[in-house]
Design an enzyme around this catalytic site. Structure first.
Site, short mmCIF file in Angstrom:
data_model
loop_
_atom_site.label_atom_id
_atom_site.label_comp_id
_atom_site.label_asym_id
_atom_site.label_seq_id
_atom_site.Cartn_x
_atom_site.Cartn_y
_atom_site.Cartn_z
N HIS A 1 0.82 -1.21 0.00
CA HIS A 1 0.00 0.00 0.00
C HIS A 1 0.86 1.27 0.00
O HIS A 1 0.57 2.24 -0.70
CB HIS A 1 -0.93 -0.03 1.22
CG HIS A 1 -1.81 1.15 1.36
ND1 HIS A 1 -2.92 1.35 0.57
CD2 HIS A 1 -1.77 2.21 2.20
CE1 HIS A 1 -3.52 2.47 0.91
NE2 HIS A 1 -2.83 3.01 1.90
N PHE B 1 6.93 20.04 -2.77
CA PHE B 1 6.54 18.67 -2.44
C PHE B 1 7.15 18.26 -1.11
O PHE B 1 8.35 17.95 -1.03
CB PHE B 1 6.99 17.72 -3.55
CG PHE B 1 6.41 16.34 -3.44
CD1 PHE B 1 5.08 16.11 -3.73
CD2 PHE B 1 7.21 15.28 -3.06
CE1 PHE B 1 4.54 14.83 -3.64
CE2 PHE B 1 6.69 13.99 -2.97
CZ PHE B 1 5.35 13.77 -3.25
#
Length: 156
Positions: A91, A116
């Site tokens: 995940h 970011f």
């Protein structure tokens, strides 16, 4: 040194309108990233009334909200902040990759600088180190990169 015209961004955020998109997942870490980024931009001239914080559930939701903000035309730059910590399943890889690709695409599609600041760590200790401890504050670094890019783009 090179004897050519050089364009560099000044680290002055006065008059800029900045949005922050922050994931709530791992909020103890993310709040420190947000605090560092907000403080950095305020110290470099950005008025607090020109800063907007949008909280989303987690890193996977960051790109779509960032896209909506970018398309609004209201902001000079955006800083995305979050923390994804590796677990026992793949995940982690999907979330990190899709968030990074999505944010990069929004930046390119809208000619909008986006800092970011998504931490992608193997352990909570690594995240703590990058949120204002031994490894500095990656929220500050994301805000600085966004600010410098805004100012560079204004000169091109």
């Amino acid at each position: 040194m090179y004897h050519i015209k050089t364009i560099e961004g000044q680290l002055d955020s006065k008059g800029l309108k900045i949005a922050f998109v922050a994931g709530r997942f791992n909020d103890i870490i993310v709040d420190r990233l947000v605090g560092g980024a907000v403080d950095y931009l305020a110290r470099h001239g950005c008025e607090k009334e020109n800063m907007t914080l949008i909280k989303v559930p987690g890193a996977f939701e960051i790109p779509v909200v960032t896209k909506k903000l970018a398309e609004s035309g209201k902001y000079d730059g955006i800083v995305v902040l979050g923390a994804v910590i590796r677990g026992a399943t793949p995940h982690f890889d999907y979330v990190c990759n899709e968030c990074a690709k999505g944010v990069a695409q929004v930046s390119l599609d809208n000619d909008l600088p986006i800092g970011f600041g998504l931490l992608t760590c193997d352990t909570i200790d690594q995240a703590v180190e990058r949120a204002g401890s031994k490894a500095g504050n990656k929220g500050v670094e994301a805000a600085s990169a966004m600010l410098e890019t805004v100012r560079v783009m204004q000169q091109i």
